[in-house]
Design a protein around this motif. Structure first.
Motif, PDB file in Angstrom:
ATOM      1  N   SER A   1       0.830  -1.216   0.000  1.00 62.19           N
ATOM      2  CA  SER A   1       0.000   0.000   0.000  1.00 62.19           C
ATOM      3  C   SER A   1       0.854   1.252   0.000  1.00 62.19           C
ATOM      4  O   SER A   1       0.575   2.223  -0.720  1.00 62.19           O
ATOM      5  CB  SER A   1      -0.928  -0.001   1.223  1.00 62.19           C
ATOM      6  N   GLU A   2       1.932   1.234   0.784  1.00 64.64           N
ATOM      7  CA  GLU A   2       2.805   2.401   0.864  1.00 64.64           C
ATOM      8  C   GLU A   2       3.587   2.586  -0.440  1.00 64.64           C
ATOM      9  O   GLU A   2       3.800   3.719  -0.893  1.00 64.64           O
ATOM     10  CB  GLU A   2       3.772   2.252   2.043  1.00 64.64           C
TER      11      GLU A   2
ATOM     12  N   ARG B   1       1.247   4.123  -2.923  1.00 63.05           N
ATOM     13  CA  ARG B   1       1.022   5.532  -2.571  1.00 63.05           C
ATOM     14  C   ARG B   1       2.207   6.384  -2.988  1.00 63.05           C
ATOM     15  O   ARG B   1       2.049   7.441  -3.609  1.00 63.05           O
ATOM     16  CB  ARG B   1       0.792   5.673  -1.065  1.00 63.05           C
TER      17      ARG B   1
ATOM     18  N   SER C   1       2.471   6.815  -6.659  1.00 61.48           N
ATOM     19  CA  SER C   1       1.264   7.438  -7.240  1.00 61.48           C
ATOM     20  C   SER C   1       0.648   6.569  -8.331  1.00 61.48           C
ATOM     21  O   SER C   1       0.272   7.067  -9.407  1.00 61.48           O
ATOM     22  CB  SER C   1       1.591   8.837  -7.788  1.00 61.48           C
TER      23      SER C   1
END
Length: 234
Positions: free
Chosen positions: A195-196, A199, A202
Protein backbone atom coordinates in the motif's frame (compact mmCIF):
# COMPACT_ATOMS: atom_id res chain seq x y z
CA UNK A 1 43.10 25.37 -7.97
CA UNK A 2 43.23 25.99 -4.23
CA UNK A 3 43.88 22.74 -2.35
CA UNK A 4 42.62 21.91 1.13
CA UNK A 5 45.34 21.19 3.68
CA UNK A 6 43.73 21.59 7.09
CA UNK A 7 40.87 19.14 7.53
CA UNK A 8 41.09 15.34 7.54
CA UNK A 9 38.19 14.27 5.35
CA UNK A 10 37.16 10.67 4.68
CA UNK A 11 36.40 9.26 1.22
CA UNK A 12 35.16 5.94 -0.13
CA UNK A 13 36.07 4.95 -3.70
CA UNK A 14 33.80 2.28 -5.24
CA UNK A 15 35.20 0.99 -8.54
CA UNK A 16 36.13 -2.48 -9.80
CA UNK A 17 39.14 -1.26 -11.83
CA UNK A 18 42.35 -1.12 -9.73
CA UNK A 19 44.05 1.40 -12.01
CA UNK A 20 41.17 3.85 -11.80
CA UNK A 21 40.88 3.39 -8.04
CA UNK A 22 44.54 4.39 -7.93
CA UNK A 23 43.83 7.41 -10.14
CA UNK A 24 41.00 8.51 -7.83
CA UNK A 25 43.24 8.03 -4.79
CA UNK A 26 45.75 10.33 -6.45
CA UNK A 27 43.08 12.97 -7.20
CA UNK A 28 41.72 12.86 -3.65
CA UNK A 29 45.25 13.16 -2.28
CA UNK A 30 45.83 16.18 -4.52
CA UNK A 31 42.70 17.93 -3.23
CA UNK A 32 42.89 16.72 0.39
CA UNK A 33 46.44 15.68 1.36
CA UNK A 34 45.39 14.76 4.91
CA UNK A 35 42.40 12.65 3.88
CA UNK A 36 41.63 9.07 4.85
CA UNK A 37 40.56 7.19 1.70
CA UNK A 38 39.29 3.61 1.51
CA UNK A 39 38.26 1.74 -1.59
CA UNK A 40 35.90 -1.08 -2.54
CA UNK A 41 35.97 -3.22 -5.67
CA UNK A 42 32.26 -4.04 -5.52
CA UNK A 43 29.01 -2.75 -4.08
CA UNK A 44 28.91 -5.63 -1.60
CA UNK A 45 32.36 -4.65 -0.36
CA UNK A 46 31.24 -1.03 -0.08
CA UNK A 47 28.20 -2.16 1.92
CA UNK A 48 30.43 -3.93 4.41
CA UNK A 49 32.67 -0.91 4.81
CA UNK A 50 29.71 1.45 5.27
CA UNK A 51 28.03 -0.85 7.78
CA UNK A 52 31.22 -0.88 9.85
CA UNK A 53 31.98 2.82 9.49
CA UNK A 54 29.40 5.52 8.76
CA UNK A 55 31.84 8.43 9.00
CA UNK A 56 32.54 9.05 5.32
CA UNK A 57 32.25 12.55 3.89
CA UNK A 58 31.90 11.47 0.26
CA UNK A 59 31.60 8.33 -1.89
CA UNK A 60 32.94 8.22 -5.44
CA UNK A 61 30.96 5.62 -7.39
CA UNK A 62 31.46 3.95 -10.76
CA UNK A 63 28.13 3.11 -12.42
CA UNK A 64 29.39 0.05 -14.30
CA UNK A 65 30.51 -2.77 -12.03
CA UNK A 66 29.88 -6.54 -12.03
CA UNK A 67 26.40 -7.34 -10.72
CA UNK A 68 25.21 -3.74 -11.05
CA UNK A 69 22.71 -2.63 -13.69
CA UNK A 70 21.90 0.92 -14.77
CA UNK A 71 21.41 3.19 -11.76
CA UNK A 72 21.23 0.24 -9.31
CA UNK A 73 24.36 1.12 -7.35
CA UNK A 74 23.48 4.79 -6.99
CA UNK A 75 19.89 4.14 -5.92
CA UNK A 76 21.09 1.50 -3.47
CA UNK A 77 23.49 3.94 -1.79
CA UNK A 78 20.93 6.75 -1.79
CA UNK A 79 18.27 4.58 -0.10
CA UNK A 80 20.53 2.72 2.35
CA UNK A 81 22.83 5.62 3.27
CA UNK A 82 20.80 8.79 2.59
CA UNK A 83 23.20 11.06 4.51
CA UNK A 84 26.21 10.00 2.43
CA UNK A 85 26.88 12.32 -0.53
CA UNK A 86 27.62 10.27 -3.66
CA UNK A 87 29.41 11.48 -6.77
CA UNK A 88 29.27 9.30 -9.87
CA UNK A 89 32.56 8.93 -11.73
CA UNK A 90 31.77 7.21 -15.01
CA UNK A 91 32.88 6.67 -18.56
CA UNK A 92 29.25 6.96 -19.74
CA UNK A 93 29.06 10.70 -20.38
CA UNK A 94 25.86 11.04 -22.43
CA UNK A 95 23.57 13.89 -21.26
CA UNK A 96 20.65 11.50 -20.49
CA UNK A 97 22.92 9.48 -18.17
CA UNK A 98 24.10 12.62 -16.38
CA UNK A 99 20.49 13.81 -16.04
CA UNK A 100 19.44 10.46 -14.58
CA UNK A 101 22.34 10.50 -12.11
CA UNK A 102 21.32 13.95 -10.86
CA UNK A 103 17.63 12.97 -10.72
CA UNK A 104 18.54 10.05 -8.45
CA UNK A 105 20.11 12.48 -6.01
CA UNK A 106 23.83 12.28 -6.78
CA UNK A 107 25.98 15.18 -5.61
CA UNK A 108 27.61 15.35 -9.02
CA UNK A 109 28.90 13.60 -12.11
CA UNK A 110 32.59 13.47 -13.06
CA UNK A 111 33.65 11.94 -16.41
CA UNK A 112 36.35 9.29 -16.13
CA UNK A 113 38.13 11.02 -19.00
CA UNK A 114 38.85 14.03 -16.75
CA UNK A 115 42.43 14.99 -15.91
CA UNK A 116 43.61 14.50 -12.34
CA UNK A 117 43.47 18.22 -11.62
CA UNK A 118 39.88 18.33 -12.90
CA UNK A 119 38.95 15.34 -10.73
CA UNK A 120 40.51 17.02 -7.71
CA UNK A 121 38.75 20.33 -8.39
CA UNK A 122 35.39 18.56 -8.87
CA UNK A 123 35.80 16.70 -5.56
CA UNK A 124 36.56 19.99 -3.81
CA UNK A 125 33.53 21.68 -5.33
CA UNK A 126 31.23 18.90 -4.10
CA UNK A 127 32.82 18.96 -0.65
CA UNK A 128 32.12 22.71 -0.59
CA UNK A 129 28.43 22.09 -1.27
CA UNK A 130 28.18 22.41 -5.06
CA UNK A 131 26.67 19.89 -7.46
CA UNK A 132 29.37 19.20 -10.03
CA UNK A 133 28.69 18.49 -13.69
CA UNK A 134 31.15 18.72 -16.60
CA UNK A 135 31.28 21.97 -18.54
CA UNK A 136 30.09 20.15 -21.66
CA UNK A 137 26.79 19.30 -19.96
CA UNK A 138 24.32 22.09 -20.66
CA UNK A 139 21.95 21.57 -17.75
CA UNK A 140 18.48 22.81 -18.63
CA UNK A 141 19.25 23.60 -22.28
CA UNK A 142 17.38 20.55 -23.44
CA UNK A 143 16.27 18.29 -20.61
CA UNK A 144 16.78 14.67 -21.75
CA UNK A 145 14.22 13.43 -19.22
CA UNK A 146 10.53 14.26 -19.52
CA UNK A 147 8.59 15.39 -16.46
CA UNK A 148 6.85 12.05 -15.91
CA UNK A 149 10.14 10.15 -15.95
CA UNK A 150 11.82 12.60 -13.60
CA UNK A 151 8.91 12.48 -11.16
CA UNK A 152 8.85 8.67 -11.18
CA UNK A 153 12.60 8.57 -10.48
CA UNK A 154 12.05 10.86 -7.50
CA UNK A 155 9.20 8.68 -6.27
CA UNK A 156 11.22 5.51 -6.65
CA UNK A 157 14.10 7.13 -4.78
CA UNK A 158 11.75 7.82 -1.86
CA UNK A 159 11.16 4.11 -1.20
CA UNK A 160 12.86 2.52 1.79
CA UNK A 161 15.26 -0.42 1.23
CA UNK A 162 12.59 -2.89 2.39
CA UNK A 163 9.97 -1.33 0.11
CA UNK A 164 12.38 -1.67 -2.80
CA UNK A 165 12.81 -5.36 -1.99
CA UNK A 166 9.03 -5.81 -1.92
CA UNK A 167 8.69 -3.97 -5.23
CA UNK A 168 11.36 -6.23 -6.70
CA UNK A 169 9.35 -9.30 -5.73
CA UNK A 170 6.14 -7.77 -7.10
CA UNK A 171 7.93 -7.26 -10.42
CA UNK A 172 9.05 -10.90 -10.29
CA UNK A 173 5.41 -11.97 -10.00
CA UNK A 174 5.36 -13.03 -6.34
CA UNK A 175 2.12 -12.91 -4.35
CA UNK A 176 1.89 -11.34 -0.90
CA UNK A 177 2.05 -14.75 0.79
CA UNK A 178 5.24 -15.61 -1.12
CA UNK A 179 6.79 -12.23 -0.34
CA UNK A 180 5.99 -12.70 3.34
CA UNK A 181 7.75 -16.08 3.28
CA UNK A 182 10.83 -14.69 1.51
CA UNK A 183 11.15 -11.78 3.94
CA UNK A 184 10.16 -13.78 7.06
CA UNK A 185 7.44 -11.28 7.94
CA UNK A 186 3.67 -11.47 8.28
CA UNK A 187 1.37 -11.08 5.31
CA UNK A 188 -0.19 -8.05 6.99
CA UNK A 189 3.23 -6.38 7.00
CA UNK A 190 3.61 -7.10 3.29
CA UNK A 191 0.18 -5.62 2.54
CA UNK A 192 1.20 -2.47 4.41
CA UNK A 193 4.40 -2.25 2.37
CA UNK A 194 2.51 -2.72 -0.89
CA UNK A 195 0.00 0.00 0.00
CA UNK A 196 2.81 2.40 0.86
CA UNK A 197 4.67 1.57 -2.36
CA UNK A 198 1.58 2.29 -4.46
CA UNK A 199 1.02 5.53 -2.57
CA UNK A 200 4.62 6.72 -2.98
CA UNK A 201 4.70 5.82 -6.68
CA UNK A 202 1.26 7.44 -7.24
CA UNK A 203 -0.10 4.34 -8.97
CA UNK A 204 -3.36 2.53 -8.26
CA UNK A 205 -2.33 -1.09 -8.77
CA UNK A 206 0.55 -3.55 -8.65
CA UNK A 207 0.34 -3.87 -12.43
CA UNK A 208 0.84 -0.14 -12.91
CA UNK A 209 3.85 -0.24 -10.56
CA UNK A 210 5.42 -3.02 -12.65
CA UNK A 211 4.76 -1.09 -15.86
CA UNK A 212 6.50 2.00 -14.46
CA UNK A 213 9.51 -0.01 -13.30
CA UNK A 214 9.80 -1.66 -16.71
CA UNK A 215 9.62 1.76 -18.38
CA UNK A 216 12.49 3.05 -16.25
CA UNK A 217 14.52 -0.08 -16.88
CA UNK A 218 14.09 0.47 -20.62
CA UNK A 219 15.67 3.91 -20.14
CA UNK A 220 18.60 2.46 -18.21
CA UNK A 221 17.35 3.83 -14.89
CA UNK A 222 16.64 0.49 -13.21
CA UNK A 223 15.99 0.15 -9.52
CA UNK A 224 18.36 -2.07 -7.52
CA UNK A 225 16.63 -5.35 -8.25
CA UNK A 226 19.65 -7.42 -9.23
CA UNK A 227 21.94 -6.49 -6.37
CA UNK A 228 23.06 -8.77 -3.58
CA UNK A 229 22.35 -6.58 -0.57
CA UNK A 230 22.03 -7.03 3.13
CA UNK A 231 18.52 -7.56 4.42
CA UNK A 232 16.76 -4.41 5.48
CA UNK A 233 14.58 -4.30 8.58
CA UNK A 234 10.86 -4.78 8.06
Amino acid sequence: MSMETGSASKFLIIDDHPLFREALHSAVELAYPNSDTLDAASLDEANQILQDDAGFDLALLDLSMPGVKGMDGLLHLRTHYPRLPVVVVSGAEDPPIIAQVLAYGAAGFIPKSSKKTTLADAIQQVMNGAVYVPETYADGAEDPLDDDTRKMIERLSSLTPQQIRVLQMICNGLLNKQIAYELSVGETTVKAHVSEILRKLSVSSRTQAVIEVNRLEALGTASPFELSTAAAPA
